[in-house]
Design an enzyme around this catalytic site. Sequence first.
Site, PDB file in Angstrom:
ATOM      1  N   ASP A 331       0.856  -1.168   0.000  1.00  0.00           N
ATOM      2  CA  ASP A 331       0.000   0.000   0.000  1.00  0.00           C
ATOM      3  C   ASP A 331       0.904   1.233   0.000  1.00  0.00           C
ATOM      4  O   ASP A 331       1.786   1.348   0.828  1.00  0.00           O
ATOM      5  CB  ASP A 331      -0.842  -0.036   1.289  1.00  0.00           C
ATOM      6  CG  ASP A 331      -2.092   0.813   1.207  1.00  0.00           C
ATOM      7  OD1 ASP A 331      -1.989   1.936   0.707  1.00  0.00           O
ATOM      8  OD2 ASP A 331      -3.151   0.340   1.660  1.00  0.00           O
ATOM      9  N   ARG A 333      -0.321   4.415   0.095  1.00  0.00           N
ATOM     10  CA  ARG A 333      -1.075   5.577   0.547  1.00  0.00           C
ATOM     11  C   ARG A 333      -0.422   6.190   1.762  1.00  0.00           C
ATOM     12  O   ARG A 333       0.160   5.491   2.581  1.00  0.00           O
ATOM     13  CB  ARG A 333      -2.513   5.175   0.906  1.00  0.00           C
ATOM     14  CG  ARG A 333      -3.331   4.903  -0.305  1.00  0.00           C
ATOM     15  CD  ARG A 333      -4.689   4.453   0.097  1.00  0.00           C
ATOM     16  NE  ARG A 333      -4.661   3.129   0.677  1.00  0.00           N
ATOM     17  CZ  ARG A 333      -5.758   2.454   1.020  1.00  0.00           C
ATOM     18  NH1 ARG A 333      -6.935   2.992   0.836  1.00  0.00           N
ATOM     19  NH2 ARG A 333      -5.660   1.243   1.520  1.00  0.00           N
TER      20      ARG A 333
END
Lengths: 420, 420
Positions: A331, A333
């Site tokens: 991920d 983010r």
Amino acid sequence: MSNEKFERPSHVVLTSHSNQVFKESLPVNWGATNPKDRGPIIATISEKENRNAIGTHSGSYTVYRALSIAKGDYAREHRPELENTFSPVVIKPQESWFDPEKIVSIDPWGGHIQELYGDYIKEGYNIKPTIAVTQARLHIPEIFEAIDKGRLEIDGDIVAEDKSIKVTKIAFEPVWYLPGIAKRLGIEEGELRKILFNETGGMFPELVTRPDLKVLLPPIGSTTAYVFGDVEKLSDSEAELSCRVHDECNGSDVFGSDICTCRPYLTYGIEHAAKTAQKGGVGLIVYYRKEGRALGEVTKFLVYNARKRQEGGDTASNYFKRTECVAGVEDARFQEFMPDILQYFGIKKIHNLHSMSNMKYDAIAKSGIEVVNRISIPDELIPADAQVEMEAKKAAGYFTAGEVKDKDGLDKVLGRNLEE
Amino acid sequence: MSNEKFERPSHVVLTSHSNQVFKESLPVNWGATNPKDRGPIIATISEKENRNAIGTHSGSYTVYRALSIAKGDYAREHRPELENTFSPVVIKPQESWFDPEKIVSIDPWGGHIQELYGDYIKEGYNIKPTIAVTQARLHIPEIFEAIDKGRLEIDGDIVAEDKSIKVTKIAFEPVWYLPGIAKRLGIEEGELRKILFNETGGMFPELVTRPDLKVLLPPIGSTTAYVFGDVEKLSDSEAELSCRVHDECNGSDVFGSDICTCRPYLTYGIEHAAKTAQKGGVGLIVYYRKEGRALGEVTKFLVYNARKRQEGGDTASNYFKRTECVAGVEDARFQEFMPDILQYFGIKKIHNLHSMSNMKYDAIAKSGIEVVNRISIPDELIPADAQVEMEAKKAAGYFTAGEVKDKDGLDKVLGRNLEE
């Protein structure tokens, strides 16, 4: 006007080295106790000598702007005519706006440039807003259904007779204060600058040659906040606040792809936000442009295929592994910067946080905001194929009020085949 | 793995000048008759000496990738593991793939790197796909309604029993061949490079220092194509094709804001695309990330306010003027590159083009694709407040099968007040 050819720049200034620091540029004192002392962010191209930031406006759309100029459609020296563009609601400064660490990824004063820096604008400084506020009416089929099923009422205020919802929406362009960004990530500012330069393929040499420029406007997507009810109530801890911080997923948010729960989560969040506003509280949905865990759709689709084709099929137990193999990270983010938008509104307490993500929860808690209830999506709103994602997340420690499956259980949560 | 700290680069190479051209980099012959002669695009960062392009992968998400590395979550030297990621359908090369001018903004071979450039990958070249294909099922409330109202049938193939629609979707990362981009815009390549560099605030010095590098991966959003029915039929002029080329509008596409017709146009296009596929034809929706006429949401919201507050209110006659005042241009979208996606699929004829935009129509026609019917949105799908946009566009010469209003009529088409 749009057919005229405009004068094009005749020479190129490659890199502004520190010895080229212009005395005409205004200093930026991030987090100063007075916004006039903080100074305006000047990232326009028209007078290079006035610039006090790296990069320029409109995030990645700056590339389109450049093409417009190349094509001759666009006046290079254009200054925005800001008459009548001001916010329809008052957005009051909050304590966080004066704190150099609470907000590091947007310019809290970016929506107030006319009041604060009007004199500079008159003097000829080309200052552009990085925050804009407007009002809108939302027509959302899932909300129509919520009304038809009696879950949400028409009150003629928040929810109109035609079932539309009234909102105030606020768009935020990214404005990064590099010392603050570095601190959040736990890295030296110099290291951050080098990595940002090297790993983007050499974007903005000023990152390394101009350590005196502390602000970067990166070419990434903007963020939009939708407020249900009175914006001022966001900073009032006594007013009930229902909030979803939503990371973009075009395949689900727009096209309703059933491999994930993004749109159902979003529309459930909107329903609850509207309902909370009707009860005298306030609702907030923040939409962050971080498609596919900030990896983009090409990577996302490759991962989908690898998940569906792996030995044993698309099981919840293998959910995270495939993203890491294809993309190098589970991920990408950065929930670290996400709370800046909440800080902008002066939020101190979220009564209902619509999210099962621990990354989001932890980032919010770390920024000093209290979360009372965490709300996960009701089971009946989860598409069948998205059970893989859901069970994998729960087992990985994502928040749920429900049951968490063991390895054996996770192996049995199996998504559709690719060709089905 | 995700918690380890990875080694960080210890030095910075500021700008690669032409005298630093590495002999290890493979030449790119855009439009070559053989994809092996064309050569792979290498824009990864791991071995700088192999790079033959400016910029790097994932569009603007490269900035997030850099932050991931800064945070220590991401292996800098990661190579994608592409096992099982290949397309579930065969995407056959088309004549346009061998034409250096038909496709200039994507790499047609970007979805075939494993078959074509597998030997290089084994040798250690870090080549990344720029196109990815997968399959999905779409659950869209407006489509459920079309089925309930008898406009669309469940056939168990395109439209499943649960009212979901089966699609093949293809994500495209931008890969720009600069000489071709310049030619489309009617400008010298050298001028284009200077403007791209200057107007983005100095992004990528290689644009001006490395004229030998002909390919740029710009930090902008990607494009996604949704195909309804058999992908191979797209290149068959005999098969009926219904197509919408849709420019992103987050406020409407996701949140159903009623000031424009974006989502209604999109879902109507999807309905027709599915229906055409059911009749033995094929449907195509292409989603371009060009938010707010490629000006971004901050500008868009400022324009909304200025429109709503101007003297005489938000009339159709003043619709275009306000955008130009605030933004410097009516529209920064580049329909010039839009047809590249259509060329990728070998499209020669569009039987039903869902769009009223002449810019889109002209660009498609100019690229050599025949358009048989132009379809504008049925009146009953236009939200009340969006009539301003609709009438202004018709009067400006956008396509419509219906009536066009004169100045007097346009003055009377009035949107809601800002505070209503």
